[in-house]
Design an enzyme around this catalytic site. Structure first.
Site, PDB file in Angstrom:
ATOM      1  N   CYS A  85       0.840  -1.201   0.000  1.00 54.05           N
ATOM      2  CA  CYS A  85       0.000   0.000   0.000  1.00 54.05           C
ATOM      3  C   CYS A  85       0.878   1.255   0.000  1.00 54.05           C
ATOM      4  O   CYS A  85       1.570   1.519  -0.976  1.00 54.05           O
ATOM      5  CB  CYS A  85      -0.989  -0.044   1.157  1.00 54.05           C
ATOM      6  SG  CYS A  85      -2.334   1.177   0.983  1.00 54.05           S
ATOM      7  N   HIS A 193      -3.865  -4.521  -0.017  1.00 55.33           N
ATOM      8  CA  HIS A 193      -3.374  -5.103   1.231  1.00 55.33           C
ATOM      9  C   HIS A 193      -3.492  -6.626   1.161  1.00 55.33           C
ATOM     10  O   HIS A 193      -4.584  -7.167   1.344  1.00 55.33           O
ATOM     11  CB  HIS A 193      -4.196  -4.594   2.422  1.00 55.33           C
ATOM     12  CG  HIS A 193      -3.932  -3.181   2.783  1.00 55.33           C
ATOM     13  ND1 HIS A 193      -2.917  -2.812   3.631  1.00 55.33           N
ATOM     14  CD2 HIS A 193      -4.551  -2.035   2.406  1.00 55.33           C
ATOM     15  CE1 HIS A 193      -2.916  -1.496   3.774  1.00 55.33           C
ATOM     16  NE2 HIS A 193      -3.899  -1.000   3.037  1.00 55.33           N
ATOM     17  N   GLU A 195      -2.603  -8.721   3.320  1.00 53.56           N
ATOM     18  CA  GLU A 195      -2.971  -9.225   4.648  1.00 53.56           C
ATOM     19  C   GLU A 195      -4.468  -9.111   4.916  1.00 53.56           C
ATOM     20  O   GLU A 195      -4.977  -9.675   5.889  1.00 53.56           O
ATOM     21  CB  GLU A 195      -2.174  -8.498   5.736  1.00 53.56           C
ATOM     22  CG  GLU A 195      -2.627  -7.096   6.088  1.00 53.56           C
ATOM     23  CD  GLU A 195      -2.167  -6.017   5.120  1.00 53.56           C
ATOM     24  OE1 GLU A 195      -2.394  -4.839   5.414  1.00 53.56           O
ATOM     25  OE2 GLU A 195      -1.586  -6.354   4.059  1.00 53.56           O
TER      26      GLU A 195
END
EC number: 4.3.2.10
Length: 215
Positions: A85, A193, A195
């Site tokens: 990001c 992202h 994650e």
């Protein structure tokens, strides 16, 4: 190279911005041993480095200032460096964001030549939510990925000087780079992202860990 008996040692750069806990969990799920570090001396011994990030470009570069030399040296030495990001945007040369808020030209790491630009006026920002990844060229980070969806939250996007730096794209009224990489291939980043991107994100993180072991 046989990597079955090795664990990738990954340094997650702690410069005060980023989803450190969730990125750590994702990398650990992918099989990495993660060290959260604010010490540039830790970088050179790692198999790979992750530069996370949430927030403003100028704040990110200010906080990451003490790490600049070590990150640039690691990239030049061929170490895998993965920006997430804001961390991806910081890999570029500069950003319109600092100028927009009256802070003038703030220089990025300049590892992927280019500039971060804002979505067109009238476009709803931030671009937030799930969107499709379209792979533009081969790179280890996109192994097993094409057409999957990932989670984005951003108001600016990368505009590399060289189209060859674009590994994957996403469409949000304009087609923009979702993944970029340098010419050597060892420095790369995702605008989304991983994650927060479920199984797709885990595959991206697994690809990174595998790349760290195979280089």
């Amino acid at each position: 190279m046989d990597t079955t008996d090795r664990t990738a040692e990954v340094v997650l750069v702690d410069y005060g911005l980023g989803n450190l806990r969730s990125v750590t969990r994702g990398l650990e799920r992918a099989g990495a041993e993660v060290t959260l570090s604010a010490d540039p001396d830790d970088f050179s011994a790692a198999d790979g480095i992750v530069l996370p990030g949430v927030g403003a470009f100028s704040e990110g570069m200010e906080n990451a200032g003490p790490f600049r030399e070590a990150l640039v040296a690691a990239a030049a030495d061929g170490q895998p460096l993965f920006g997430i990001c804001l961390g991806m945007q910081m890999l570029l040369t500069s950003s319109e964001e600092a100028e927009t808020v009256g802070q003038g030209d703030v220089r990025g790491l300049d590892l992927v030549p280019g500039r971060n630009v804002r979505f067109d006026e009238g476009q709803k920002v931030p671009h937030m939510g799930w969107n499709e990844l379209n792979v533009a060229r081969d790179h280890p980070i996109v192994e097993g990925i094409d057409g999957e969806y990932a989670y984005f939250v951003h108001s600016y996007y990368a505009a590399p000087d060289d189209d060859a730096a674009v590994v994957a794209t996403t469409d949000y009224s304009v087609e923009f780079p979702a993944i970029v990489a340098n010419e050597a291939g060892n420095v790369f980043g995702t605008q989304f992202h991983p994650e927060k991107s479920g199984e797709t994100g885990l595959q991206i993180l697994q690809n990174f860990v595998d790349y760290c072991l195979e280089r």
